[in-house]
Design a protein around this motif. Structure first.
Motif, mmCIF file in Angstrom:
data_model
loop_
_atom_site.group_PDB
_atom_site.id
_atom_site.type_symbol
_atom_site.label_atom_id
_atom_site.label_comp_id
_atom_site.label_asym_id
_atom_site.label_seq_id
_atom_site.Cartn_x
_atom_site.Cartn_y
_atom_site.Cartn_z
ATOM 1 N N ASN A 148 -42.894 -101.030 29.494
ATOM 2 C CA ASN A 148 -43.906 -101.051 30.555
ATOM 3 C C ASN A 148 -43.568 -99.939 31.560
ATOM 4 N N ARG A 149 -44.128 -98.794 31.311
ATOM 5 C CA ARG A 149 -43.801 -97.607 32.099
ATOM 6 C C ARG A 149 -44.091 -97.810 33.590
ATOM 7 N N GLU A 150 -45.261 -98.390 33.875
ATOM 8 C CA GLU A 150 -45.660 -98.568 35.270
ATOM 9 C C GLU A 150 -44.722 -99.541 35.986
ATOM 10 N N VAL B 79 -40.604 -94.336 24.044
ATOM 11 C CA VAL B 79 -40.524 -94.065 25.488
ATOM 12 C C VAL B 79 -41.682 -93.194 25.955
ATOM 13 N N MET B 80 -41.955 -92.137 25.194
ATOM 14 C CA MET B 80 -42.907 -91.130 25.682
ATOM 15 C C MET B 80 -44.265 -91.159 24.997
ATOM 16 N N GLU C 94 -41.418 -97.966 36.792
ATOM 17 C CA GLU C 94 -41.538 -97.076 37.953
ATOM 18 C C GLU C 94 -41.541 -97.891 39.245
ATOM 19 N N GLY D 145 -38.009 -90.033 30.594
ATOM 20 C CA GLY D 145 -38.746 -89.348 29.531
ATOM 21 C C GLY D 145 -37.994 -88.124 29.037
ATOM 22 N N VAL E 92 -39.118 -92.508 35.948
ATOM 23 C CA VAL E 92 -39.616 -92.476 34.568
ATOM 24 C C VAL E 92 -39.713 -91.040 34.030
ATOM 25 N N THR F 93 -38.851 -98.602 30.414
ATOM 26 C CA THR F 93 -39.926 -97.611 30.370
ATOM 27 C C THR F 93 -40.696 -97.714 29.052
ATOM 28 N N THR F 94 -39.979 -97.993 27.965
ATOM 29 C CA THR F 94 -40.629 -98.162 26.665
ATOM 30 C C THR F 94 -41.617 -99.319 26.700
ATOM 31 N N ARG G 210 -48.777 -87.882 31.789
ATOM 32 C CA ARG G 210 -49.511 -89.027 32.329
ATOM 33 C C ARG G 210 -50.956 -89.093 31.833
#
Lengths: 242, 292
Positions: free
Chosen positions: B176-178, B31-32, B181, B191, B187, B173-174, B89
């Motif tokens: 495709n984070r964008e 995820v992060m 969002e 996280g 997100v 999120t894992t 980020r």
């Protein structure tokens, strides 16, 4: 006349870097297809990312139905009815098609009708129904684009912003993608399209906007933009529109 | 044949514990993109919670497990806010977190050493030294219980990720984070919660470790390579891959230990890490790395 979405003298960029948009203006009229064209680095994608809240507005304003979007997060802007399909299509490659569609309704407060809406989408786009249990990452580029665009319909948005939907697709598939876009427009959804293939984009648009160096240079009816000699010379390689 | 089955059972039981130890690490990376070298020392912290609960109040480590998980999850929230959130980020975030978590591991090791000394500890519930017998085959109760509890926790995690709304958000999120969002996922919250869950899993694993292995603060250095080999073989960020890799390597290590001596069994993990990075750096289920 005030538009559905108004972008006024917007200055924006990535992080602390230089401004990519340097006084961009845009007035989006409801129910129309707007195509933004311009050379590489003009700020076309940056403009869409700024509208949707992915980039901070340093100066200027963006309003939707008269309310400011400045400082709003992407999820807050989405809930107001503005969907964005970026160049990379923003799919979840290891989720199934059905799960991707479900993610399209993630922001819905009331999810009681979500599965029904997904069923409707699958009926409209049979390929998505046929491949509902397939991982999105294993589909062809055209199918992925169809999924990305269809997914926006889950929210019944007012504006859909498409960033280069034809990128990397075969000509036949590009036609299908633009026909889906036209279908969305015919249903009353306002489209804001960024397209590197300017001729193709303008042919399918009602309104054309020319962006260069982060500023709006020229805008008008797409047919006029398409045949404007300055635009032909600057951005379309000097060829006459077919 | 009985000997082979015996080794297989012992390997599988340990594999379950490894799986829980590695799954939190995998979740946090997935995820992060945090390469958490402090994960093993946080497992040690969980083990100390179980140890002192048993020593002071006589509480069984299996009962302490949820308490250790909650305490460590809360620690995770604090650590995330203090150490990891600010640069989340950054384009070089993963690289930065290697150094950050290395430093964090040293600080936490020092704190645990100061508080509890470097004496070897182990909790000793009755079942930790008991076994079930099926003919000539024995199944150590401690390892069996730890393995079963680990798999139960991982199954619960898998169900949570697969079917809950927040699980969808974590998986999205894992991958495709964008995109997550853009579809309305907060997100930053994902996280934070994922990090807390990951560290909470370290706490839970620590409770099990407390009666399966002896431990002391500096032991976490031994675990780093073991856990990294599990996560790398499984595919960084793939919890299912980590679980599979845990069973594979634990069983292989058990066989090597049985036939070549216990000293060599640890080598299994180091060799696996080395070979996977050379031959298939994305592991079994990971994404192929892009060339910069």
């Amino acid at each position: 006349m005030s538009g559905l979405l108004e972008v006024s003298n917007v200055v924006a960029g990535y992080g602390d870097g230089p401004a990519i948009l340097d006084g961009a203006n845009l007035s989006v009229q409801p129910g129309k297809v707007h195509c933004i064209i311009g050379p590489n680095g003009a700020g076309k994608s940056t403009l869409l990312k700024t509208i949707v809240g992915m980039l901070k507005i340093r100066q200027g304003s963006v309003t939707f139905k008269g309310a400011s979007l400045k400082g709003k997060r992407p999820d807050q802007i989405l809930r107001r009815g503005i969907c964005f399909v970026p160049q990379e299509r923003a799919l979840f490659p290891k989720m199934t098609v059905r799960e991707n569609l479900r993610m399209g309704g993630f922001s819905l407060a009331d999810k009681s009708n979500l599965e029904k809406r997904i069923d409707e989408i699958e009926e409209r786009f049979p390929i998505l129904g046929e491949r509902r249990d397939q991982h999105a990452g294993t589909m062809s580029g055209g199918q992925q684009q169809t999924l990305a665009m269809a997914r926006t319909l889950i929210l019944k948005p007012e504006i859909v912003m498409l960033d280069e939907p034809s990128l990397g697709l075969a000509p036949k598939i590009v036609k299908e993608v633009f026909s889906i876009m036209r279908l969305m427009a015919d249903e009353g959804i306002t489209i804001l399209l960024v397209e590197q293939n300017a001729m193709m984009g303008l042919k399918h648009a009602d309104w054309g906007v020319v962006l260069d160096l982060g500023r709006t240079l020229f805008e008008g009816p797409a047919a006029e933009v398409l045949t404007d000699p300055r635009i032909q010379e600057l951005y379309l390689g000097g060829k006459k529109a077919a | 044949m009985a000997e082979v089955i015996q080794i297989l059972i012992l390997g599988m039981a340990l594999g379950g514990v490894y799986a829980l130890m590695g799954s939190g690490l995998s979740l946090v990376f997935g995820v992060m993109r945090i390469v958490n070298l402090a994960h093993p020392v946080l497992i040690m912290a969980g083990a100390y919670v179980a140890y002192w609960a048993a020593r002071l109040y006589g509480i069984d480590p299996l009962l302490t497990l949820p308490i250790a998980a909650v305490i460590l999850a809360a620690t995770g929230v604090i650590l995330y806010k203090l150490v990891f959130e600010r640069e989340a980020r950054s384009a070089k975030y993963s690289e930065m977190t290697v150094l950050l978590t290395f430093a964090l591991a040293m600080v936490l090791e020092g704190a645990l050493g100061t508080a509890f000394t470097n004496t070897q500890r182990v909790t000793s519930p009755d079942y930790a030294t008991d076994a079930f017998f099926i003919g000539d085959i024995f199944i150590p109760k401690g390892q069996l219980y730890a393995g079963i509890v680990s798999l139960a926790i991982i199954s619960a995690l898998a169900l949570f990720l697969k079917y809950s709304r927040f699980g969808y958000a974590i998986r999205a999120t894992t991958q495709n984070r964008e995109a997550a969002e853009l579809l309305g996922v907060n997100v930053n919250l994902v996280g934070l919660v994922s990090f807390a869950i990951g560290i909470g899993l370290a706490g839970a694993a620590g409770s099990l470790v407390s009666f399966v292995f002896s431990f002391f603060p500096a032991k976490h250095w031994e675990w780093i390579a073991v856990l990294m080999s599990l996560v790398v073989l499984g595919g960084m960020g793939s919890i299912f891959g980590t679980v599979l890799a845990s069973f594979i390597l634990a069983v292989v290590a058990a066989f090597i230990g049985a036939y070549f001596g216990a000293t060599w069994s640890t080598l299994t993990f180091f060799v696996a890490l080395f070979v996977v990075l050379l031959v298939r750096p994305q592991g079994i289920f990971g994404e192929k790395p892009e060339l910069a």
